[in-house]
Design a protein around this motif. Structure first.
Motif, mmCIF file in Angstrom:
data_model
loop_
_atom_site.group_PDB
_atom_site.id
_atom_site.type_symbol
_atom_site.label_atom_id
_atom_site.label_comp_id
_atom_site.label_asym_id
_atom_site.label_seq_id
_atom_site.Cartn_x
_atom_site.Cartn_y
_atom_site.Cartn_z
ATOM 1 N N GLY A 156 0.893 -1.242 -0.059
ATOM 2 C CA GLY A 156 0.048 0.008 0.078
ATOM 3 C C GLY A 156 0.662 1.283 0.095
ATOM 4 O O GLY A 156 2.042 1.197 0.279
ATOM 5 N N PRO A 157 0.313 2.540 -0.243
ATOM 6 C CA PRO A 157 1.392 3.541 -0.210
ATOM 7 C C PRO A 157 1.789 4.054 1.122
ATOM 8 O O PRO A 157 2.813 4.604 0.859
ATOM 9 C CB PRO A 157 0.079 4.730 -0.674
ATOM 10 N N ARG A 158 1.325 3.516 2.165
ATOM 11 C CA ARG A 158 1.924 4.001 3.335
ATOM 12 C C ARG A 158 2.197 2.585 4.161
ATOM 13 O O ARG A 158 2.355 2.481 5.522
ATOM 14 C CB ARG A 158 0.852 4.398 4.334
ATOM 15 N N GLY A 159 2.341 1.699 3.630
ATOM 16 C CA GLY A 159 2.887 0.346 4.091
ATOM 17 C C GLY A 159 1.948 -1.027 3.529
ATOM 18 O O GLY A 159 0.846 -0.673 2.826
ATOM 19 N N PRO A 160 2.207 -1.917 4.066
ATOM 20 C CA PRO A 160 1.495 -3.075 3.848
ATOM 21 C C PRO A 160 -0.008 -3.135 4.191
ATOM 22 O O PRO A 160 -0.544 -2.530 5.416
ATOM 23 C CB PRO A 160 2.120 -4.358 4.658
ATOM 24 N N LEU A 161 -0.859 -3.942 3.393
ATOM 25 C CA LEU A 161 -2.410 -3.807 3.537
ATOM 26 C C LEU A 161 -2.746 -5.338 3.743
ATOM 27 O O LEU A 161 -2.296 -6.285 2.891
ATOM 28 C CB LEU A 161 -3.037 -3.308 2.476
ATOM 29 N N ILE A 162 -3.306 -5.488 4.938
ATOM 30 C CA ILE A 162 -3.801 -6.853 4.879
ATOM 31 C C ILE A 162 -5.235 -7.123 4.447
ATOM 32 O O ILE A 162 -6.078 -6.146 4.807
ATOM 33 C CB ILE A 162 -3.987 -7.333 6.475
ATOM 34 N N ARG A 163 -5.496 -7.893 3.726
ATOM 35 C CA ARG A 163 -6.845 -8.043 2.905
ATOM 36 C C ARG A 163 -7.657 -9.308 4.021
ATOM 37 O O ARG A 163 -6.938 -10.488 4.029
ATOM 38 C CB ARG A 163 -6.776 -8.506 1.506
ATOM 39 N N TYR A 164 -8.795 -9.039 4.255
ATOM 40 C CA TYR A 164 -9.588 -9.915 5.211
ATOM 41 C C TYR A 164 -10.790 -10.453 4.144
ATOM 42 O O TYR A 164 -11.190 -9.617 3.336
ATOM 43 C CB TYR A 164 -10.131 -9.272 6.215
ATOM 44 N N ARG A 165 -11.371 -11.391 4.438
ATOM 45 C CA ARG A 165 -12.539 -11.874 3.633
ATOM 46 C C ARG A 165 -13.423 -12.754 4.625
ATOM 47 O O ARG A 165 -13.331 -13.554 5.321
ATOM 48 C CB ARG A 165 -12.026 -12.663 2.382
ATOM 49 N N ARG A 166 -14.748 -12.486 4.037
ATOM 50 C CA ARG A 166 -15.755 -13.110 5.073
ATOM 51 C C ARG A 166 -16.795 -13.914 3.352
ATOM 52 O O ARG A 166 -17.357 -12.916 2.842
ATOM 53 C CB ARG A 166 -16.549 -12.681 5.823
ATOM 54 N N ARG A 167 -16.805 -15.211 3.610
ATOM 55 C CA ARG A 167 -17.633 -15.688 2.387
ATOM 56 C C ARG A 167 -19.067 -16.123 2.992
ATOM 57 O O ARG A 167 -19.097 -16.212 4.119
ATOM 58 C CB ARG A 167 -17.033 -16.873 2.088
ATOM 59 N N ALA A 168 -19.924 -15.983 2.064
ATOM 60 C CA ALA A 168 -21.235 -16.256 2.231
ATOM 61 C C ALA A 168 -21.286 -17.801 2.549
ATOM 62 O O ALA A 168 -20.374 -18.391 2.012
ATOM 63 C CB ALA A 168 -22.180 -15.804 1.178
ATOM 64 N N ILE A 169 -22.260 -18.110 3.217
ATOM 65 C CA ILE A 169 -22.568 -19.473 3.570
ATOM 66 C C ILE A 169 -23.717 -20.118 2.991
ATOM 67 O O ILE A 169 -24.874 -19.233 3.213
ATOM 68 C CB ILE A 169 -22.350 -19.913 4.955
ATOM 69 N N SER A 170 -24.054 -20.802 1.868
ATOM 70 C CA SER A 170 -25.010 -21.319 1.401
ATOM 71 C C SER A 170 -25.798 -22.678 1.971
ATOM 72 O O SER A 170 -25.173 -23.036 2.831
ATOM 73 C CB SER A 170 -24.930 -21.945 -0.021
#
Length: 162
Positions: free
Chosen positions: A143-157
């Motif tokens: 990222g422009p100001r350092g690392p970015l952590i990407r988080y995710r929550r998936r839908a549950i069918s």
């Protein structure tokens, strides 16, 4: 038109042109923008451009402005939940409560397959919100100001499969 969302303590209503001055004032507070907008000032055009993606957050009792929460397309990664609180409301659980309403709306009503959050590595509070939302880290990107952590929550069918 986006729906108004309610939680136990909050009302999230779609932002309008009338909200631009309040949103700009909020987003331009150093304590708020520290991890938003790469810590650069938010202009009128940028604030207006965000309106379709943003809900204004108020307390359910009264009209106290608490902050803003949003859902926007993040490049080719998917829809990202965003949240920011007025400094006087930080640490109250409002960020988790408001963001959870938007994530649930995205997964249940809009039927998105998942929602992401992109968090500056140094933003411990926002990372904690993402975890409380049931999100798990899946990538680290520059990222422009350092690392970015990407988080995710998936839908549950039904049946637990995507």
């Amino acid at each position: 038109m986006r729906a108004t969302l309610t939680t136990a303590r909050l009302v999230l209503r779609p932002a309008t042109d009338a909200d631009v001055p309040a949103l700009r004032a909020h987003w331009n507070r150093p304590e708020v923008r520290r991890f938003l907008f790469d810590d650069t000032p938010v202009g009128v055009a940028q604030a207006r451009g965000l309106l379709p993606d943003v809900w204004v957050v108020h307390k359910r009792t009264g009209t106290t402005f608490v902050g803003a929460v949003g859902l926007r397309q993040l490049d080719d990664v998917g829809h990202e939940v965003l949240y920011s609180l007025e400094p006087t409301h930080q640490g109250s659980g409002y960020a988790t409560e408001a963001a959870a309403a938007v994530v649930d709306h995205a997964l249940d009503t809009l039927e998105l397959p998942y929602v992401v959050a992109e968090v500056d590595e140094a933003n411990v509070a926002s990372a904690a919100v993402a975890r409380r939302l049931g999100m798990t880290p899946f990538a680290t990107v520059p990222g422009p100001r350092g690392p970015l952590i990407r988080y995710r929550r998936r839908a549950i069918s039904v049946g637990g499969q995507l």
